[in-house]
Structure formats: structure tokens, C-alpha cells
Design a protein around this motif. Structure first.
Motif, PDB file in Angstrom:
ATOM      1  N   LEU A 135    -119.202-113.610  21.659  1.00  0.00           N
ATOM      2  CA  LEU A 135    -119.461-113.829  23.077  1.00  0.00           C
ATOM      3  C   LEU A 135    -118.639-112.805  23.848  1.00  0.00           C
ATOM      4  O   LEU A 135    -117.404-112.796  23.759  1.00  0.00           O
ATOM      5  N   VAL A 136    -119.329-111.925  24.570  1.00  0.00           N
ATOM      6  CA  VAL A 136    -118.689-110.780  25.210  1.00  0.00           C
ATOM      7  C   VAL A 136    -118.966-110.798  26.711  1.00  0.00           C
ATOM      8  O   VAL A 136    -120.102-110.992  27.143  1.00  0.00           O
ATOM      9  N   ARG A 137    -117.911-110.592  27.497  1.00  0.00           N
ATOM     10  CA  ARG A 137    -118.053-110.486  28.949  1.00  0.00           C
ATOM     11  C   ARG A 137    -117.320-109.226  29.398  1.00  0.00           C
ATOM     12  O   ARG A 137    -116.137-109.057  29.108  1.00  0.00           O
ATOM     13  N   LYS A 138    -118.036-108.357  30.090  1.00  0.00           N
ATOM     14  CA  LYS A 138    -117.472-107.092  30.584  1.00  0.00           C
ATOM     15  C   LYS A 138    -116.777-106.316  29.459  1.00  0.00           C
ATOM     16  O   LYS A 138    -115.643-105.871  29.604  1.00  0.00           O
ATOM     17  N   ASN A 139    -117.476-106.189  28.322  1.00  0.00           N
ATOM     18  CA  ASN A 139    -117.003-105.454  27.140  1.00  0.00           C
ATOM     19  C   ASN A 139    -115.759-106.060  26.502  1.00  0.00           C
ATOM     20  O   ASN A 139    -115.083-105.408  25.720  1.00  0.00           O
ATOM     21  N   LYS A 140    -115.448-107.305  26.828  1.00  0.00           N
ATOM     22  CA  LYS A 140    -114.277-107.985  26.272  1.00  0.00           C
ATOM     23  C   LYS A 140    -114.737-109.199  25.481  1.00  0.00           C
ATOM     24  O   LYS A 140    -115.546-109.985  25.945  1.00  0.00           O
TER      25      LYS A 140
END
Length: 163
Positions: A135-140
Motif C-alpha cells: 500500500l503506497v501513498r505519494k511514493n511511500k
């Protein structure tokens, strides 16, 4: 030529001994810390890997492989998901897995993220149909798990390799 002469007084001798003692004490105080942290190097490396930027598929696959997982390099699915604003029991249990591996979904409640699902080509126990979810948000990376959707399936973090 410059010549410097000084008288050695008791105060100067005591000050010099104190300075040398402080330097020796400082060095000996740091050495056990270095030895102590050497044992936790693997755990620190695992957490460091979870902090990597995941801008593309190659980086996501490399992250999984860095923890020993063998995956099909093409994701089975890529989709946007909404993380609930309030966690139910299932999400609380899932977040406990994330916290155990150094991640936490709590700051992302109510936010959207991309879910990348990869098929494992082999699992240590021989189980079939096992997948890796990132699970990735803004490449994090904000959450990651290994799971099997069978009736007696399982879910665990990517940092845990079963024997």
C-alpha cells in the motif's frame, strides 16, 4: 622561532588530567553502544528498507526481494483504495501487523493510496496462491503484507519469513 614557556601549576595539572579523563570516558561510553547496535543491524536494515521511495514497479519488486520474497515481477493488480476514517476490528488487527514491522496506517485514515498486489512464485511452507500487497501513498510505503486468501489463510508482514 616562537618559544612558549609556562609554569606547570597544580591547577593546570589537575585540569589536564580531567580533560584526558573526559576524553577516555567519552570513548569508552561510545564503544559499548557500537557493539550493542551491531546486533540490531538486521532489524534496522529491515526498517530502513521499508522507508525506501517506491516510484516505479522495479523499486516495489526490489523491496519485496530485499526481504527474501520471490514474486512475479508484473503486479497482479494495481488499484486505488480508500483507507477508512475509523478503523474497525479488522483494520485494527491489520494495523497491529503494520506497527510490528515499523509502519502505521493511523496517520493515513481517510486518505487514498495505491494498492499493488504481486503473486509470490514460491512460499517457504509450499503454500499456493500467496500474494504480497504493498500500500503506497505519494511514493511511500504505508502498509505491506503477505497473505493467502484460502479458508485457512494467513496474513503477516513482509519482514517475517516463515520457516
Amino acid at each position: 622561532m616562537i618559544v612558549y614557556a609556562t609554569k606547570l601549576s597544580v591547577k593546570k595539572a589537575i585540569a589536564g588530567v580531567l580533560v584526558i579523563g573526559a576524553v577516555v570516558w567519552g570513548v569508552t561510553a561510545l564503544v559499548p553502544k557500537a557493539v550493542e547496535t551491531a546486533g540490531t543491524e538486521t532489524a534496522a536494515a529491515a526498517t530502513e528498507g521499508l522507508d525506501a521511495k517506491l516510484k516505479n514497479n522495479e523499486q516495489r519488486v526490489a523491496l519485496l526481494e530485499s526481504f527474501g520474497w520471490k514474486v512475479n515481477p508484473e503486479p497482479r493488480s494495481e488499484r486505488e483504495v480508500q483507507i477508512p476514517k475509523v478503523f474497525d476490528e479488522t483494520y485494527e488487527a491489520y494495523n497491529a501487523i503494520q506497527i510490528d514491522q515499523g509502519l502505521d496506517l493511523t496517520p493515513y485514515q481517510g486518505k487514498r493510496a495505491m494498492l499493488y498486489t504481486y503473486e509470490l512464485t514460491e512460499y517457504p511452507t509450499g503454500a499456493e496462491g500467496v500474494i504480497a500487497n504493498l500500500l503506497v501513498r505519494k511514493n511511500k510505503l504505508i502498509a505491506a503484507d503477505i497473505s493467502a486468501a484460502e479458508a485457512d489463510g494467513f496474513v503477516h508482514g513482509i519482514t517475517q519469513m516463515p520457516e
